[in-house]
Design an enzyme around this catalytic site. Structure first.
Site, mmCIF file in Angstrom:
data_model
loop_
_atom_site.group_PDB
_atom_site.id
_atom_site.type_symbol
_atom_site.label_atom_id
_atom_site.label_comp_id
_atom_site.label_asym_id
_atom_site.label_seq_id
_atom_site.Cartn_x
_atom_site.Cartn_y
_atom_site.Cartn_z
ATOM 1 N N GLU A 1 -17.262 8.435 0.510
ATOM 2 C CA GLU A 1 -15.873 8.822 0.264
ATOM 3 C C GLU A 1 -15.620 9.243 -1.187
ATOM 4 O OE1 GLU A 1 -16.678 6.114 1.994
ATOM 5 O OE2 GLU A 1 -15.580 6.144 3.900
ATOM 6 N N PHE B 1 -9.856 -6.931 9.839
ATOM 7 C CA PHE B 1 -11.092 -6.188 9.619
ATOM 8 C C PHE B 1 -10.794 -4.848 8.937
ATOM 9 C CE2 PHE B 1 -14.289 -3.085 11.174
ATOM 10 C CZ PHE B 1 -15.372 -3.591 10.475
ATOM 11 N N GLN B 2 -11.516 -4.541 7.885
ATOM 12 C CA GLN B 2 -11.356 -3.327 7.090
ATOM 13 C C GLN B 2 -9.937 -3.158 6.554
ATOM 14 O OE1 GLN B 2 -13.235 0.031 9.167
ATOM 15 N NE2 GLN B 2 -15.154 -0.519 8.147
ATOM 16 N N LYS C 1 -2.758 2.418 11.429
ATOM 17 C CA LYS C 1 -3.410 3.030 12.591
ATOM 18 C C LYS C 1 -2.423 3.380 13.702
ATOM 19 C CE LYS C 1 -7.193 2.469 15.766
ATOM 20 N NZ LYS C 1 -8.522 2.021 16.018
ATOM 21 N N MET D 1 -26.765 9.263 -23.415
ATOM 22 C CA MET D 1 -25.690 9.031 -24.367
ATOM 23 C C MET D 1 -25.652 7.573 -24.808
ATOM 24 S SD MET D 1 -23.490 10.478 -26.149
ATOM 25 C CE MET D 1 -22.670 11.985 -25.637
#
Lengths: 164, 564
Positions: free
Chosen positions: B53, B115-116, B165, B475
Site C-alpha cells: 500500500e 479484526f483489521q 464496510k 548519506m
C-alpha cells in the site's frame, strides 16, 4: 505571557482532538481549556489559556485557523474582556473551624454547596487572582480535593465573537 | 428538477471520481473494501495494483505532482490503511493533493478491536489536511466533494476518507456539487494590494536582490511569472529542493539550490543579499542553517498561500498571503526594475570561483556517482521526469541533473522518505505517458519498495531505474565520517543482493556499469529499450556530497571538498 483564546469550532466528531492534538504536536502548552455549546446549534466554543510570546501565539492562532472545523479564533487578552473560572474546593472542616471557613467564603463571595461531618464543598467563581487567594486562605484548613472548570471569557460591551 | 438517483456507497465513490475527472487510481484490495473493488470490476476507471500500500500512495503522489490533480488511493482497513501512513506524511510535508479512500470495519464493530481495525482517522490527524470517518451514507456525497475541494485548493494536501464496510453497501440519494462551500475554509488567493506596492518599491530600491522560490511555485504554476520577473528585473533565482524545475536549470540567472548541499553562489548570495523575494518557500532548516545568521542584511518579502508559513521560521518585512502565481503576476504589472548590474557580476565571480564539485580526483576512484548523474542529465530529453529517492543520490541529482520545466522533478523534500522514488516514478508514468520517466535511486532506498518491480513488469511500464549503488547508506555514512569519527555503525550494506539478478528474476531487463564508458553505453542502451530497465551503477562507495554546510551552521560556512 498568558493569552486567552476563544475558538469557535464546528461541533463534529474529532474536532476537539484536532485542536488539542495541534497544541501538543507543535509544542504549545495548554494551561487550561473549557468547552461548551454556543447559541448557534452545532457550534461549540473553546476557551484555551496558553502561555507564550506574541510571535508564538500568532503561530498558534494561524495553525488553529488552518483546521477546517475551526471557524474563528480570537485572542481575548488583546481586548477588554471578562474572564471567569469556577472552582469547587473540598476542604477539611471540623466543628471548630466551620465558622472561620464560612467567613472566608463570604469574603470571597463564594458558596458552601455541601457539608458533611468533617468536610465542606465550597463553590467560588472569579478571576485567577481571586481563586489563588481563596485557595491560599483555605489551605490552612486542609484542602482535600479541588476541581476547576478552566477559564471562560467574553468581550466586554456589545462586541461579540462571531463565526465569520 | 431531476430526481436524485439512489446509489450505494461504492457506486457513489466511482461516480464522484468520474465527475472529478479522475481516470486513474492506485490501490490494493482487502476485506473492508471488497464492495468497492466489486464495483470497480465493471468500471472504466483504471486501477493500478501495487504490491504494498505504501507504493500506492507514493505512486498517487508522483501522479499528482506531475498532473497537478489529486492522486487517488484505495486501501483496506487496519494494516492496509496503516501502510499508507508514510506516504501520507510524505505528501503532507510536500503539499501534494491526494484523496485517500480507506475501508474500515463495519460500523457496529468500530471501537471493539475487531479484526483489521485501526483508527486511521486518529492516526492520520496530524498528517492530513483533513480527514473524515463516514458514519452515515447520506453524508458520503458531500464528503467526497469536500475532500477533492480541500485537497486541490489553497495549500494542497492529502485528505483521507475512512468508510466502514457496511456503508459501502448502503444506499442514499446522490447529488454531487463540486463547488462546495466549507465554512471554516477560505484560502486567500490574491495578494494584499498595499503589500504588493511596498514590495514593488523594495524591488526598485534593492541593489542585491534574490528570488528564493520553492514548491509553491510549482503547485501554483507560477513558472512563467517567475521567469518574467527574474528576466525583466535581472534578479538571480535560487530554488529550494522542492522548487527545482520552476525556473530553467540552465538559465544564466539560476544559482541552484541553497542550504546544506546548495551551491556556494546560492549560499553566498543569500548571505549578502539586501532583499529576498521568497515565493512559495517555508525556510526549512536545511535551507537556512543557523537561523540567527541567516540573511542578516536582507529585507524579506514572503509570499505564500499559507499564512502560517509567514513568520514561522523567519520574520517577513513584507508578508503577502496569496497564490504565488497571482501575486507574482500582480507584481509584474507594477514592476520597476532596479539596478542589479554590479550584483550579477559579483555572483558570476562566485559561480566561476566555486563550481559544483565533480567528485574525488583520485586515479583509482572508479565510477563517480556525480558523473553518472551528469550523463543521465545529458542523455535525457528536456521534458524527462526524474523521481529520486532519498540520500546522497538525491542531493547529487538536485545538484547535477538539469531540470528545465516544472512538475518534472519528484522528490520527497520535507519528510525525506526512502522508498519514495520508485513508486513515484510509476505514478508519473501514468501521468505523462508521452514523456520519459527516470527513477534515480540508491541501493538503500530501492530496497524499501523493491517489490514494485512486479508492478512495472505486470504493466510493462516504460521506466528506467538508475541505481546508484555504493553498497552503503551513503548519506548517513557521510555524517558518520564527518561527525562520528568514521564509526560506520550499520551503514555499510555489503550483503546487498545482486540487483541485476533480482531485476531479471522479476522479468526486468537489467544492465550493469562499473566504468564511465559502460555507464554512458548503458544509459544509451536503456533509453532505446521499451519496458522497464534497471541499470546497476557500481560507484565509488566513499564519495561525499559537497558542498556541505554542517547542521546549524551559518550557510556561508561551506565545505567544498576534502575531509572536515
Amino acid at each position: 505571557m498568558k493569552h486567552v483564546l476563544a475558538i469557535l469550532v464546528e461541533n463534529k466528531a474529532g474536532a476537539l482532538t484536532r485542536i488539542s492534538g495541534l497544541f501538543s504536536r507543535r509544542g504549545f502548552n495548554i494551561e487550561n481549556i473549557a468547552v461548551g455549546e454556543t447559541v448557534t446549534p452545532g457550534i461549540a466554543r473553546m476557551t484555551i489559556t496558553v502561555e507564550g510570546s506574541d510571535p508564538v501565539i500568532e503561530q498558534v492562532m494561524k495553525q488553529l485557523h488552518k483546521l477546517v472545523n475551526v471557524l474563528k479564533v480570537s485572542n481575548l487578552s488583546k481586548e477588554p474582556s471578562v474572564m471567569r473560572e469556577l472552582v469547587l474546593i473540598k476542604v477539611r472542616a471540623e466543628t471548630g473551624s466551620r465558622s472561620d471557613i464560612q467567613q472566608i467564603v463570604e469574603t470571597f463571595r463564594g458558596k458552601v454547596v455541601d457539608v458533611s461531618p468533617d468536610s465542606m464543598i465550597i463553590e467560588v467563581t472569579g478571576t485567577e487572582d481571586k481563586i489563588e487567594a481563596i485557595k491560599m486562605m483555605l489551605d490552612h484548613f486542609g484542602i482535600r480535593e479541588i476541581v476547576r472548570t478552566g477559564k471562560v471569557a467574553l468581550l466586554r460591551g456589545a462586541k461579540i465573537t462571531r463565526e465569520a | 428538477m431531476m430526481k436524485e438517483k439512489m446509489l450505494k456507497g461504492s457506486a457513489m465513490i466511482l461516480k464522484a471520481l468520474e465527475l472529478e475527472g479522475v481516470d486513474q487510481v492506485f490501490g490494493y484490495p482487502g476485506g473492508a473494501v471488497l464492495s468497492l473493488y466489486n464495483q470497480l470490476y465493471d468500471s472504466s476507471l483504471k486501477h493500478l495494483l501495487v504490491r504494498h500500500e505504501q507504493a500506492a500512495v507514493h505512486a498517487a503522489d508522483g501522479y499528482a505532482r506531475v498532473t497537478g490533480q489529486p492522486g487517488v488511493v484505495f486501501a483496506t482497513s487496519g494494516p492496509g490503511a496503516t501502510n499508507l501512513v508514510t506516504g501520507i506524511a510524505t505528501a503532507y510535508m510536500d503539499s501534494v493533493p491526494l484523496v485517500l479512500i480507506t475501508g474500515q470495519v463495519a460500523s457496529r464493530f468500530i471501537g471493539t478491536d475487531a479484526f483489521q481495525e485501526a483508527d486511521i482517522t486518529g492516526i492520520t490527524l496530524p498528517i492530513t489536511k483533513h480527514n473524515y470517518l463516514v458514519k452515515d451514507i447520506k453524508e458520503l456525497p458531500f464528503i467526497l466533494s469536500e475532500a477533492f475541494y480541500l485537497a486541490s485548493t489553497g495549500r494542497r494536501g492529502p485528505v483521507l476518507i475512512d468508510i466502514p464496510k457496511d456503508v459501502f453497501d448502503q444506499e442514499a440519494p446522490f447529488a454531487y456539487d463540486q463547488k462546495c462551500h466549507i465554512a471554516g475554509y477560505n484560502p486567500t488567493y490574491s495578494g494584499h494590494a498595499g503589500q504588493v506596492n511596498r514590495a514593488v518599491k523594495e524591488i526598485r530600491d534593492a541593489r542585491r536582490p534574490v528570488i528564493f522560490g520553492g514548491g509553491g511555485l510549482i503547485r501554483s504554476s507560477a513558472d512563467q511569472a517567475l521567469r518574467e520577473l527574474a528576466e525583466t528585473a535581472k534578479i538571480p533565482v535560487i530554488l529550494s529542493l522542492m522548487g527545482l524545475g520552476a525556473f530553467p536549470g540552465d538559465n544564466g540567472l539560476f544559482l541552484g539550490m541553497p542550504g546544506m548541499h546548495g551551491s556556494v553562489a546560492a549560499n553566498y548570495a543569500l548571505t549578502e543579499t539586501d532583499l529576498i523575494i521568497a515565493a512559495g518557500v517555508r525556510f526549512d532548516d536545511r535551507v537556512t542553517g543557523k537561523l540567527d545568521s541567516f540573511a542578516e542584511k536582507a529585507k524579506i518579502i514572503h509570499i505564500d498561500i499559507d499564512p502560517a508559513e509567514i513568520g514561522k521560521n523567519v520574520m517577513a518585512d513584507i508578508p503577502i498571503v496569496g497564490d504565488v502565481r497571482l501575486v507574482l503576476e500582480d507584481l509584474l504589472r507594477k514592476l520597476k526594475p532596479g539596478d542589479t548590474g554590479k550584483w550579477l557580476k559579483q555572483i558570476e565571480s562566485w559561480q566561476e570561483k566555486y563550481p559544483l564539485p565533480l567528485g574525488s580526483k583520485k586515479v583509482e576512484r572508479g565510477l563517480l556517482p556525480q558523473f553518472v548523474i551528469r550523463e543521465l542529465s545529458r542523455l535525457s530529453e528536456p521534458n524527462t521526469i526524474v523521481a529520486t529517492d532519498v540520500g546522497q543520490h538525491q542531493m547529487w541529482t538536485a545538484q547535477h541533473f538539469i531540470v528545465r520545466t516544472p512538475k518534472r522533478f519528484l522528490t520527497s523534500g520535507g519528510l525525506g522518505t526512502m522508498g519514495y522514488g520508485f513508486p513515484a516514478a510509476i505514478g508519473a508514468r501514468f501521468a505523462a505517458p508521452e514523456h520519459r520517466v527516470l527513477c534515480i535511486t540508491g541501493d538503500g532506498s530501492f530496497q524499501m519498495n523493491i517489490q514494485e518491480l512486479a508492478t512495472v513488469v505486470n504493466n510493462n511500464l516504460d521506466l528506467t531505474i538508475a541505481l546508484i549503488n555504493n553498497r552503503s547508506l551513503g548519506m548517513v555514512r557521510q555524517w558518520q565520517e564527518f561527525f562520528y569519527e568514521k564509526r560506520y555503525s550499520h551503514t555499510l550494506l555489503a550483503e546487498s543482493p545482486d540487483f541485476v539478478k533480482v531485476a531479471e528474476a522479476y522479468g526486468v531487463k537489467a544492465l550493469r556499469a562499473v566504468t564511465e564508458e559502460e555507464a554512458t553505453r548503458a544509459i544509451e542502451e536503456a533509453y532505446q529499450l521499451k519496458g522497464p530497465v534497471l541499470i546497476d551503477f557500481v560507484v565509488n562507495p566513499g564519495e561525499n556530497v559537497y558542498p556541505m554546510v554542517a547542521p546549524n551552521h551559518p550557510i556561508n560556512q561551506i565545505i567544498t571538498g576534502g575531509d572536515l
